[in-house]
Design a protein around this motif. Structure first.
Motif, PDB file in Angstrom:
ATOM      1  N   GLN A 367       0.830  -1.210   0.000  1.00  0.00           N
ATOM      2  CA  GLN A 367       0.000   0.000   0.000  1.00  0.00           C
ATOM      3  C   GLN A 367       0.862   1.256   0.000  1.00  0.00           C
ATOM      4  OE1 GLN A 367      -2.194  -1.055   3.552  1.00  0.00           O
ATOM      5  NE2 GLN A 367      -4.060  -1.508   2.363  1.00  0.00           N
ATOM      6  N   SER A 371       1.033   4.085  -3.079  1.00  0.00           N
ATOM      7  CA  SER A 371       0.812   5.516  -2.841  1.00  0.00           C
ATOM      8  C   SER A 371       1.942   6.344  -3.440  1.00  0.00           C
ATOM      9  CB  SER A 371       0.699   5.794  -1.341  1.00  0.00           C
ATOM     10  OG  SER A 371      -0.448   5.196  -0.793  1.00  0.00           O
ATOM     11  N   PRO A 377      -4.363   3.354  -2.951  1.00  0.00           N
ATOM     12  CA  PRO A 377      -4.609   2.008  -2.419  1.00  0.00           C
ATOM     13  C   PRO A 377      -6.035   1.820  -1.906  1.00  0.00           C
ATOM     14  CG  PRO A 377      -3.207   3.272  -0.923  1.00  0.00           C
ATOM     15  CD  PRO A 377      -3.352   4.091  -2.166  1.00  0.00           C
ATOM     16  N   SER A 378      -6.765   2.918  -1.683  1.00  0.00           N
ATOM     17  CA  SER A 378      -8.150   2.773  -1.233  1.00  0.00           C
ATOM     18  C   SER A 378      -9.056   2.252  -2.342  1.00  0.00           C
ATOM     19  CB  SER A 378      -8.680   4.115  -0.719  1.00  0.00           C
ATOM     20  OG  SER A 378      -8.847   5.044  -1.782  1.00  0.00           O
TER      21      SER A 378
END
Length: 471
Positions: A367, A371, A377-378
């Motif tokens: 993650q 980024s 990553p969401s």
């Protein structure tokens, strides 16, 4: 080497591209064939794995496969095998380094826009004041990757684009890596060649890699799933989930194959695609050959597009992966409609911490790296899975050629054993070359000709095959 007769059984070890093509040629000649595969699916390093998620099926290959070849007969075979399932795709790649994104292959406008002044100035200085007085290294047998690159591209480009990425990929310093890797994988001649190709002109030199390629609708592994189905239709036994654990030898010949499940498979001839050092261990040949492993971290994403890149080379040494790939860029059918996915290609050694740790333990690092690369990553669905390739890259340490040749010579003393394929010959080769190697191994049995030396060095010319693809 005597011709194999229809009354004899040929054991093919491994159901990857070379093994399945060998089996295809053998069954066409009327020989009895049994294929023995350790995995639960065919394809070897070219297999496609599925992740069943809430949104549907996401498909992931073992790496960045494309079908390219300069063999028109092989292309016709694959086209007939796959029918309308074989798509035309276009490759688009970039290099990510120190927060900047560079087109790949390099383009002058992009470089001037994105590269820091220090890099451009250093490369220009190398081009004008260093490289004209440097003799390019040509000794692939003894020179290192570092020597080969610096003598052609200068210190600036080596330090920025080659050194950190290469050590991350191989797990050893470039000074310990054979120049073979550079000579066979980098088609640009030197920094002068880079500068010449960057200049726009009508008769510009063709790109150094194949942009257009063929790719199956549901993943690269479908080529070999289709081939295996056809082999079964012709009566060929393909035994899955049967790792080879050893061989039985009598009077210098291999008489049977033993599997980890305790099964003994009698045979008269053996075509093996098992890793060269593994087969050497089975017959008692000490060796120092090894492999670099890969772990693929696969994640569905709740968006239909991450970027327009097929893959991104990740040159920063502190980013875990060497490549970020988006399978949907090869085929829109690799993920459900409205979704995409990412696959991070992470080099490691078998049984090191990166290989062993759980997906949940690895996730925070993944993650964080996403980024940094501008991938939110969401967007991930929360589902993820790893696949692993224990024998991904033959480790080409300086001087490996002599050790490889010694092991090959010893294995060639076994009259009914033919080693072939990528791992079996300890070569970094493209899929089409592995398929051709399998055909060559089978034909040597059918014709009764000992062509093992030819197989081990098949298509070993110091050029990049992509530049000559007919696909």
């Amino acid at each position: 080497m005597n011709c194999a007769s229809p009354s004899q059984t040929v054991a093919v070890l491994g159901a990857g591209p070379a093994g399945l093509m060998a089996a295809w040629e053998l069954q066409k000649a009327g020989l009895s064939v049994v294929v023995i595969e350790a995995d639960d699916k065919v394809g070897g390093l070219c297999a496609t794995h599925s992740l069943e998620a809430q949104a549907g099926t996401f498909r992931f290959d073992f790496g960045g496969h494309r079908f390219i070849t300069r063999n028109p007969e092989l292309l016709e075979f694959v086209e007939q095998l796959m029918g309308d399932e074989l798509l035309h795709s276009l490759r688009k790649s970039v290099i990510r380094f120190q927060g900047r994104t560079y087109d790949y292959p390099l383009a002058i406008g992009d470089l001037l826009k994105n590269a820091p002044f220090s890099l451009l100035a250093g490369a220009a200085s190398d081009l004008l004041f260093k490289l004209p007085f440097t003799t390019p290294v040509t000794d692939r047998q003894n020179a290192s990757f570092e020597d080969w690159i610096e003598s052609r591209f200068g210190t600036t480009l080596y330090r920025n684009f080659f050194e950190g990425y290469t050590e991350k990929l191989w797990g050893i310093p470039p000074s310990q890596l054979s120049a073979d890797w550079a000579a066979q994988r980098i088609s640009l001649l030197d920094l002068k060649d880079v500068a010449r190709r960057l200049l726009p002109k009508r008769d510009a030199t063709p790109r150094t890699y194949a942009r257009s390629y063929r790719y199956p609708k549901y993943g690269f592994g479908r080529i070999f799933e289709r081939l295996a189905d056809n082999l079964r239709d012709q009566g060929v036994d393909i035994l899955l989930n049967q790792p080879v654990s050893g061989v039985v030898r009598e009077a210098g010949r291999i008489k049977a194959i033993e599997t980890a499940a305790g099964q003994r498979i009698d045979c008269d001839q053996v075509i093996s695609t098992l890793p060269l050092p593994v087969m050497a261990d089975f017959v008692g040949i000490d060796n120092q050959l090894g492999f670099r492993a890969l772990r693929f971290f696969n994640m569905p994403m709740a968006t239909d597009n991450i970027s327009d890149n097929t893959w991104q080379y990740l040159s920063d040494p502190d980013i875990l992966a060497t490549r970020l790939q988006e399978p949907r860029r090869r085929s829109p059918f690799m993920s459900p409609e409205g979704y995409s996915s990412v696959m991070l290609e992470i080099p490691c050694f078998e049984d090191d911490s990166t290989w062993r740790c759980s997906d949940a333990e690895l996730l925070p690092r993944i993650q964080s790296d996403l980024s940094r690369l501008g991938v939110d990553p969401s967007l991930a669905t929360g589902e993820y899975a790893s696949t692993r390739a224990r024998y991904a890259y033959p480790l080409l340490r300086c001087g490996y050629q002599q050790e490889r040749q010694r092991v090959v010579g010893a294995l060639n003393q076994i009259p009914n054993l033919i080693m072939t394929g990528r791992q079996g010959t300890f070569r970094y080769i493209f899929t089409d070359t592995a398929m051709e190697m399998g055909q060559l191994a089978a034909r040597s049995l059918i014709e009764g000709q000992d062509r093992r030396a030819e197989i081990f060095d098949f298509r070993n010319e110091p050029t990049v095959i992509e530049t000559q693809s007919v696909a």
